[in-house]
Enzyme design. Structure first.
Site, PDB file in Angstrom:
ATOM      1  N   CYS A 101     -18.612-112.395  12.361  1.00 53.64           N
ATOM      2  CA  CYS A 101     -19.957-113.400  12.588  1.00 53.64           C
ATOM      3  C   CYS A 101     -19.410-113.612  13.952  1.00 53.64           C
ATOM      4  O   CYS A 101     -20.490-114.210  14.388  1.00 53.64           O
ATOM      5  CB  CYS A 101     -18.909-114.183  11.093  1.00 53.64           C
ATOM      6  SG  CYS A 101     -20.057-115.565  11.244  1.00 53.64           S
ATOM      7  N   CYS A 200     -16.118-116.556   3.435  1.00 53.62           N
ATOM      8  CA  CYS A 200     -17.094-117.796   3.346  1.00 53.62           C
ATOM      9  C   CYS A 200     -18.549-117.521   2.765  1.00 53.62           C
ATOM     10  O   CYS A 200     -18.822-118.025   1.305  1.00 53.62           O
ATOM     11  CB  CYS A 200     -17.949-118.379   4.236  1.00 53.62           C
ATOM     12  SG  CYS A 200     -19.161-117.216   5.339  1.00 53.62           S
TER      13      CYS A 200
END
Length: 368
Positions: A101, A200
């Site tokens: 990410c 997440c």
């Protein structure tokens, strides 16, 4: 300087944006909507990019007095992070989605859009420091003073160019309590908001369930290190090298010692388990090298293979070609370790440090 502040909705990014604005920069806040599920809700410390997070980020931006926007990066996030996570596990590897990410979204997609819009730098709430003590005075990435929160490991793949266009205002804080206290003094409502944990996009924390829902069941055999079948499984993607719990083995080892996953072969759908000593290695081989300065064989450094793991003394045995003008970005990094480490898995990120300064990052391929 015109600065784009990434605001997740948490206390760290809010304080970072406030610090950047206080320093005199022209700051614009942006919340990255990464989840395709716009109705996703936060449950305590679980969840990401929820409706609540976007609202919290907006309120923080209003309090700081900066413009605020929401950017939909959910397609990029799904294609470059979630799909990578699934394909890596399907191949028997162990990826770190936070590394991906940072590399592909926060310091690639976001930086690209920021550049097109004329921003000079991107500001985030990561715990790391940027200094100018690299070769020829170039910006270098360092550990945070708050070692419990240090995120230099997951930022190392961003490379020197992105570091030179980034701001990490939280790097000099020694504790998270200091950050929360500053948020409280600034009147930021997120000062007591819980931190996010786990992956997440796996909001319920059930990684194995997430993998099976997306990859499906693919039953196979569990073998011991002699080749004897001692159990079955629902898919190799449910295992990682070094795993001890949740193996589903009913038959204990002859010596009664714990068994660990020592090999994963998706092509044969076999998982091999064995004694802890089979996991130990003193040599690492990595590819996709991103270096902040030239690397050379014989150099003594410290090597870290997990985000919250210990860095161990190491020596570069083989380095990719590089120069001061062109940092290494390719294959062939081989590192020897002073003491053996266990549980090295293909797909993990290797980060090399000189003291608290990041020297290079690479993707582990196998144990030597």
């Amino acid at each position: 300087m015109k600065v784009l502040a990434a605001m997740s909705g948490g206390v760290d990014s809010a304080v970072a944006a406030a610090r950047a604005a206080e320093a005199g920069h022209e700051v614009v806040g942006v919340h990255m909507a990464l989840s395709k599920n716009r109705d996703q809700r936060r449950t305590g410390s679980r969840g990401c990019c929820t409706v609540e997070d976007a609202s919290d980020a907006r309120r923080a931006a209003d309090r700081i007095g900066i413009p605020y926007y929401v950017w939909d990066l959910s397609d990029d996030f799904h294609d470059l992070v979630v799909e990578d996570f699934l394909s890596e596990y399907a191949a028997g590897r162990t990826p770190n989605p936070c590394v991906r990410c940072n590399e592909r979204i926060k310091f690639a997609s976001l930086m690209e859009r920021a550049t097109l819009l004329g921003f000079d730098a991107v500001c985030t709430g990561h715990y790391a420091s940027i200094r100018t003590d690299g070769p020829a005075g170039t910006p270098s990435l360092h550990r945070s003073r708050n070692m419990a929160k240090d995120q230099s490991y997951v930022l190392a793949v961003m490379g020197p160019e992105a570091v030179g266009r980034s701001l990490f205002p939280l790097g000099e804080y020694e504790t998270k309590d200091e950050v929360r206290e500053e948020a409280r003094k600034r009147g930021l409502g997120v000062s007591t908001k819980p931190d996010s944990y786990d992956i997440c996009f796996v909001a319920d924390g059930d990684t194995r369930g997430f993998l099976e829902r997306n990859l499906g069941a693919d039953p196979g055999e569990i073998l011991d290190d002699s080749g004897a079948v001692i159990g079955t499984h629902r898919g190799t993607h449910g295992f990682t090298i070094g795993q001890r719990k949740g193996l589903g083995i009913q038959q204990p080892a002859a010596d009664g010692a714990p068994r660990y996953v020592v090999d994963i072969d998706p092509s044969s759908r076999q998982v091999v388990v064995g004694a802890a000593e089979l996991l130990s290695t003193r040599e690492l081989i990595a590819t996709d090298v991103v270096s902040f300065e030239p690397l050379s064989a014989g150099r003594e450094l410290r090597a870290q293979i997990r985000a919250h793991g210990e860095a161990t003394p190491a020596r570069i045995l083989e380095a990719p070609e590089s120069s001061a003008a062109k940092p290494a970005h390719g294959p062939s990094l081989r590192v020897g370790l002073e003491t053996p480490i266990r549980g090295v898995a293909p797909g993990q990120t290797l980060v090399l440090y000189d003291g608290d300064r990041v020297i290079a990052a690479a993707t582990l391929e196998r144990r030597a």
